[in-house]
Enzyme design. Structure first.
Site, short mmCIF file in Angstrom:
data_model
loop_
_atom_site.label_atom_id
_atom_site.label_comp_id
_atom_site.label_asym_id
_atom_site.label_seq_id
_atom_site.Cartn_x
_atom_site.Cartn_y
_atom_site.Cartn_z
N ASN A 152 -6.17 4.95 0.14
CA ASN A 152 -4.99 5.52 1.61
C ASN A 152 -5.03 7.18 1.28
OD1 ASN A 152 -4.86 2.96 2.49
ND2 ASN A 152 -3.06 2.17 1.21
N SER A 176 1.33 -1.23 0.28
CA SER A 176 -0.30 0.28 -0.05
C SER A 176 0.40 1.43 -0.19
CB SER A 176 -0.92 0.33 1.37
OG SER A 176 -0.62 0.05 2.85
N HIS A 222 -4.06 -4.44 -4.92
CA HIS A 222 -4.33 -3.42 -3.44
C HIS A 222 -5.49 -4.08 -2.91
CE1 HIS A 222 -4.37 -0.54 -0.86
NE2 HIS A 222 -3.73 -1.55 0.05
N GLU A 248 -7.34 -2.07 -5.89
CA GLU A 248 -7.68 -1.46 -6.49
C GLU A 248 -5.83 -2.01 -7.55
OE1 GLU A 248 -7.20 3.10 -3.59
OE2 GLU A 248 -5.44 0.80 -3.02
N1 CAA Z 1 -13.63 -13.89 7.88
C1 CAA Z 1 -15.29 -14.28 7.52
N2 CAA Z 1 -16.12 -13.46 8.00
C2 CAA Z 1 -15.98 -12.07 8.69
C3 CAA Z 1 -14.88 -12.23 8.38
C4 CAA Z 1 -13.08 -12.95 8.04
N3 CAA Z 1 -12.04 -12.29 8.48
N4 CAA Z 1 -14.49 -10.56 9.79
C5 CAA Z 1 -15.49 -10.42 9.52
N5 CAA Z 1 -16.63 -11.85 9.47
C6 CAA Z 1 -17.42 -11.78 9.61
C7 CAA Z 1 -18.51 -11.85 11.33
O1 CAA Z 1 -19.05 -12.62 11.30
C8 CAA Z 1 -19.70 -11.09 10.88
O2 CAA Z 1 -20.69 -11.37 10.51
P1 CAA Z 1 -22.97 -11.26 10.98
O3 CAA Z 1 -22.76 -10.05 10.41
O4 CAA Z 1 -23.15 -12.53 9.98
O5 CAA Z 1 -22.22 -11.70 11.79
C9 CAA Z 1 -19.49 -9.59 10.01
O6 CAA Z 1 -18.65 -10.06 9.04
C10 CAA Z 1 -19.66 -8.32 10.56
O7 CAA Z 1 -18.72 -8.57 11.15
P2 CAA Z 1 -18.41 -8.34 12.74
O8 CAA Z 1 -19.72 -8.32 12.91
O9 CAA Z 1 -17.49 -8.74 13.91
O10 CAA Z 1 -18.39 -6.38 12.84
P3 CAA Z 1 -18.90 -5.51 11.71
O11 CAA Z 1 -20.22 -5.00 12.06
O12 CAA Z 1 -18.10 -3.98 12.30
O13 CAA Z 1 -18.27 -5.54 10.16
C11 CAA Z 1 -16.68 -4.80 9.35
C12 CAA Z 1 -17.35 -5.66 10.36
C13 CAA Z 1 -17.16 -5.69 7.53
C14 CAA Z 1 -15.31 -5.25 8.87
C15 CAA Z 1 -16.92 -3.49 8.71
O14 CAA Z 1 -17.20 -2.80 10.24
C16 CAA Z 1 -16.44 -2.88 8.22
O15 CAA Z 1 -16.95 -2.63 6.92
N6 CAA Z 1 -15.12 -1.63 8.80
C17 CAA Z 1 -14.36 -0.80 7.51
C18 CAA Z 1 -12.95 -1.47 6.76
C19 CAA Z 1 -12.77 -0.83 6.38
O16 CAA Z 1 -12.63 0.05 6.12
N7 CAA Z 1 -11.76 -1.55 5.27
C20 CAA Z 1 -10.08 -0.50 5.04
C21 CAA Z 1 -9.38 -0.89 5.76
S1 CAA Z 1 -7.77 0.48 4.85
C22 CAA Z 1 -6.67 -1.41 4.14
O17 CAA Z 1 -7.18 -2.52 4.55
C23 CAA Z 1 -5.96 -0.56 3.36
C24 CAA Z 1 -4.39 -0.20 3.65
O18 CAA Z 1 -4.04 -0.63 2.58
C25 CAA Z 1 -4.46 0.07 4.86
#
Ligand code: CAA
Length: 388
Positions: free
Chosen positions: A187, A115, A136, A148
């Site tokens: 990012n 990233s 990415h 990406e």
């Molecule tokens: N495998 C399988 N299922 C998963 C999982 C995984 N690794 N992680 C989460 N889940 C599932 C959970 O089991 C849950 O399922 P149910 O709804 O059936 O119970 C569902 O996904 C939602 O998870 P949570 O209940 O734990 O929590 P949540 O509702 O807050 O969702 C999330 C979690 C999907 C991560 C959500 O909070 C979200 O979309 N957050 C934003 C994430 C984001 O912005 N990511 C980008 C980061 S930046 C990046 O990655 C780039 C970089 O280079 C830094």
């Protein structure tokens, strides 16, 4: 197709899992069996969740049987495509790409999930610069739909097209950049969100919880900005922040993030960051229901960044929006939200903060022009999009 995934941490194990779900053979390579076994356990847990929900139909053990783990690159001798997801250390990337270049068939594509390191620098470690590309994924890669695709100045069109096709075939939404820019799209925008969040807190405008409550409860984001920063890892955040700024993007003074990292409070993975995570597991943070923070202010710098990307023809407004919807689970695109909030409101906030001495908030010409022409968003019938 046959794949190698190098690095089995947060991103690598998730990418390997996605490939195996879609029926591909995967060689998962890392430096120790301890790390690989932990990755296997994480894949098992994740696949079990998908299986119980019915989102994957095959038994997890069948999917896992397509993933061969190894501490040697030899297993990559017959692959079609490699994806590297090791820590963001240039020397490490050099070792990985030189090894893959030596062992993988000449026609194999070598992609990096970096990233923060320029793709062209990574390509230069190989004798197949035209076949090296950025691919990415977003965390968690099993769930986030965005990929990406970043061609370097050396990448062939054929490599770029194949990578876009691959992402699509994995059920992902690929967004291809016209040219590489530091931090790519997601990012760069995430950095701007962190910078404004930090400025609001350090200048005493709002508390961490108020900023995050605005993000979640007023804008409808799945996580607050500080909460997301904890989720990504504060060391990763600081790393991407420094890498983007080092390569020429304007900075915003902020101590909060670096102080946390110096105290080894890295977010979810260390159990504590801006919030606490018992057992080092993510649990939705409890936030106040109301907040005095203005969404147009919190998003202003991010929208300004998006305007820069559009102005410089790196991506279209709809592609910026795909990045935020599919990479960060925004309920709507950033620019759709900006149109709803009013481009005039965004501009007013940028000017206000800029006049306080924060040079990074200098409004982009595109925003100034839009307001001058009365294209202030939904209320005027046109902003980044047209409204009937
Ligand atoms: N495998 C399988 N299922 C998963 C999982 C995984 N690794 N992680 C989460 N889940 C599932 C959970 O089991 C849950 O399922 P149910 O709804 O059936 O119970 C569902 O996904 C939602 O998870 P949570 O209940 O734990 O929590 P949540 O509702 O807050 O969702 C999330 C979690 C999907 C991560 C959500 O909070 C979200 O979309 N957050 C934003 C994430 C984001 O912005 N990511 C980008 C980061 S930046 C990046 O990655 C780039 C970089 O280079 C830094």
């Amino acid at each position: 197709m046959k794949f190698a995934v190098v690095g089995s941490g947060t991103m690598g194990h998730g990418i390997a899992e996605v490939l195996a779900i879609y029926g591909h053979q995967v060689k998962l390579i890392d430096i120790s069996w301890d790390i690989l076994n932990r990755a296997k356990q994480r894949m098992e847990e994740s696949l079990r969740k998908f299986y119980e929900k019915g989102t994957v139909k095959e038994d997890p053990s069948v999917i896992l049987s397509r993933i061969e783990m190894s501490t040697s690159y030899d297993v990559a001798k017959d692959i079609d495509f490699a994806i590297e997801a090791v820590p963001e250390i240039l020397d490490l990337k050099r070792k990985v790409f030189q090894s893959l270049d030596e062992i993988a068939p000449r026609e194999a594509i070598l992609a990096t999930n970096t990233s923060s390191i320029p793709i062209s620098e990574i390509a230069e470690f190989t004798s197949r610069k035209d076949k090296v590309i950025g691919m990415h994924f977003f965390n968690p890669p099993q769930i986030m739909k965005l990929v990406e695709v970043i061609p370097s100045k050396y990448t062939s069109e054929d490599t770029a097209n194949k990578t876009v096709e691959l992402a699509r075939s994995l059920g992902k939404v690929p967004v291809k950049l016209r040219i590489e820019v530091p931090g790519f799209i997601g990012n760069r925008i995430f950095l701007r969100l962190m910078q404004e969040a930090c400025r609001e807190v350090e200048s005493g405008e709002a508390s961490i919880e108020e900023v995050d409550s605005c993000a979640r409860n007023k804008i409808g984001l799945p996580m607050g900005i500080f909460e997301l920063s904890d989720y990504v890892g504060l060391d990763i955040d600081v790393d991407l922040w420094e890498n983007i700024v080092k390569r020429g993007t304007s900075d915003v003074p902020c101590k909060l993030f670096k102080e946390k990292v110096a105290r080894k409070e890295l977010g979810v993975k260390s159990g504590k960051g801006f919030y606490e995570y018992p057992g080092n597991k993510y649990l939705k943070v409890k936030l106040p229901a109301t907040s005095k923070v203005d969404p147009a202010r919190l998003l202003s710098l991010a929208v300004n960044e998006a305007a820069w990307l559009v102005e410089n023809n790196i991506v279209k407004p709809s592609e910026v929006d795909d990045v935020m919807k599919y990479g960060y689970n925004f309920p709507k695109g950033l620019l759709e939200i900006a149109d709803e909030l009013g481009i005039d409101n965004i501009l007013r906030n940028l000017e206000d903060i800029y006049n306080k001495g924060y040079s990074a908030y200098k409004p982009q010409d595109l925003l100034v022009k839009m307001v001058k022409e009365g294209k202030v968003g939904k209320k005027s019938g046109e902003g980044f999009y047209k409204y009937a």
